[in-house]
Design an enzyme around this catalytic site. Structure first.
Site, PDB file in Angstrom:
ATOM      1  N   SER A 250       8.364  94.887  83.676  1.00 46.70           N
ATOM      2  CA  SER A 250       7.378  93.859  83.338  1.00 46.70           C
ATOM      3  C   SER A 250       6.346  94.445  82.381  1.00 46.70           C
ATOM      4  CB  SER A 250       6.721  93.325  84.620  1.00 46.70           C
ATOM      5  OG  SER A 250       5.864  92.252  84.330  1.00 46.70           O
ATOM      6  N   HIS A 277      10.015  90.581  82.238  1.00 46.03           N
ATOM      7  CA  HIS A 277       9.143  89.414  82.379  1.00 46.03           C
ATOM      8  C   HIS A 277       8.516  89.081  81.029  1.00 46.03           C
ATOM      9  CE1 HIS A 277       8.528  90.628  86.879  1.00 46.03           C
ATOM     10  NE2 HIS A 277       9.670  89.997  86.679  1.00 46.03           N
ATOM     11  N   ASP A 374       8.316  92.500  92.105  1.00 46.93           N
ATOM     12  CA  ASP A 374       9.591  91.851  91.810  1.00 46.93           C
ATOM     13  C   ASP A 374      10.701  92.895  91.669  1.00 46.93           C
ATOM     14  OD1 ASP A 374      11.373  89.786  91.232  1.00 46.93           O
ATOM     15  OD2 ASP A 374      10.966  89.870  89.087  1.00 46.93           O
TER      16      ASP A 374
END
Length: 431
Positions: A250, A277, A374
């Site tokens: 991310s 992301h 995540d």
């Protein structure tokens, strides 16, 4: 608590006002000045020493990318890029992330006040993450320095003892030489003794036992024979593999992905599937940029595409990506518009979960820099199922030590490595 100092940079006076107001909604931040181009921004950052900067990408005189490179070289600090949605702005944003920008947000649509509020919330979240990451890294460095100092202090008595022993040995050395009587047959004996262990080692490697788990035994089964399909030989070779690498990241991910993918050779006998992301459209620019550096063929994933070894596929922003086993023993990508997972779409957890039933593949999961957790939960399930290897980027190189830390805390990481060693670790695990 003293608020963090912010400098807002944008060529539009209206946008400077909007972003300043959005930032100062939170008393933890204070906008101490603004700048209308990159040149003015560099001068004010040098003079005012802010804690964090928001930087427009496209500006006259000196654009945001050029200013960022100057800032990173002269006065490195967290910079959040403000990007437009045009293609050129997206490309420059990706380069900015490679060049050291903490993260980016899309500029709000001035037509909808709700969109402006959403952008403001995202910006404040990133500002807080940037300050948190900076303080954590400072604490990490201080702790490392403390450890080094303690280690050096503990070694001082040993070094003194070693020096005394060395002097004694030097004094005794002439007596040793007088009594020494080398044997002529000794080299031959050493050669014979060296050769035998090599054979034993080779034999032991052939019969090296694996971890005794049902999942591992399933993974070790040979893949089913592919049916005879009239395809070009190179395609047949690329589609017949028994390894797969899945990567999740991310904040800080574009720079981390560049560092990893540019070191992976084109003949890697596995496809690489990636969740970064990122909003829609930006992932296409990211894939094109990474493809220019990596020996692998890097593309934005498409629904139904058949996975091939030596290729990397990046999940498109705004869509989840899964790997599925299709007919004829091939594996393909499934894209969906399901609800976000862990607040993200695409989600690393969704990708990792899709690997669970693919027991004929030797699976390798990687988590790198990023906020939140995540990917950690499904990495734990993969690890417990006995996948071949799991990797996490170490704290020393992470822009944000969130996702990797969550996996480490779940005790599901077999290799914790600094960014510069991840590619070599993956290559070793696959080859």
């Amino acid at each position: 608590m003293t608020p963090y100092k912010v400098v807002v940079v944008d060529d539009s006076a209206f946008m400077r006002k909007i972003f300043s107001d959005l930032i100062e909604k939170d008393p933890a931040f204070q906008v101490i000045d603004t700048a209308e181009n990159g040149r003015e921004a560099v001068e004010k950052i040098t003079r005012l020493q802010p804690d964090v900067v928001t930087m427009d990408v496209e500006m006259p005189e000196m654009n945001g990318l050029e200013a960022l490179k100057r800032i990173m070289a002269e006065h490195p600090l967290p910079v959040i890029m403000l990007s437009g949605i045009n293609e050129e702005g997206m490309k420059e944003t990706i380069i900015a992330l490679e060049s050291g920008a903490f993260d980016f947000i899309r500029k709000p649509s001035l037509t909808y006040s709700q969109h402006i509020d959403q952008v403001g919330d995202t910006l404040l979240e990133q500002l807080k993450a940037a300050m948190g990451a900076r303080e954590r890294r400072a604490a990490f460095r201080a702790e490392e320095e403390k450890r080094k100092q303690l280690k050096a202090e503990s070694l001082e008595p040993l070094q003194s003892s070693f020096t005394v022993s060395k002097v004694s040995m030097v004094k005794a050395e002439p007596a040793k030489r007088q009594t020494a009587s080398p044997k002529k047959t000794e080299p031959v004996k050493k050669q014979e003794s060296r050769s035998q262990p090599k054979k034993e080692k080779a034999a032991s490697m052939l019969f090296k036992p694996q971890r005794e788990t049902a999942a591992t035994q399933e993974i070790s089964l040979p893949p089913p024979a592919l049916p005879q399909i009239p395809v070009v030989a190179v395609n047949e070779h690329l589609e017949s593999y028994n390894h797969i690498v899945a990567i999740g990241c991310s904040t800080g991910g574009p720079r981390a992905l560049k560092a990893v993918l540019e070191k992976i050779p084109a003949d890697l006998p596995a496809p690489v599937v990636i969740v970064q992301h990122m909003p829609p459209n930006f992932t296409k620019s990211l894939a094109q940029r990474l493809n220019s550096f990596s020996p692998l063929e890097v593309t934005e994933a498409e629904h139904g595409v058949v996975l091939k070894a030596g290729c990397a596929y990046i999940a498109p922003g705004g869509r989840h990506m899964r790997v599925a086993q299709g007919s004829a023993g091939r594996y393909s990508l499934i894209l969906s518009d399901d609800e976000p997972q862990n607040g993200h779409k695409p989600s690393v957890d969704v990708l990792f979960e899709s690997l669970l039933p693919l027991t004929l593949l030797k699976r390798h999961a990687v988590l790198m820099t990023g906020m939140g957790s995540d990917g950690a939960r499904m990495m734990k399930r993969l690890y417990d199922a006995g996948v071949c290897s799991t990797f996490a980027e170490s704290e020393e190189t992470c822009i944000v030590y969130g996702m990797p830390r969550s996996a480490v805390e779940l005790n599901c990481v077999s290799h914790v490595l600094p960014l510069q060693e991840i590619a070599a670790g993956v290559i070793h695990a696959v080859k």
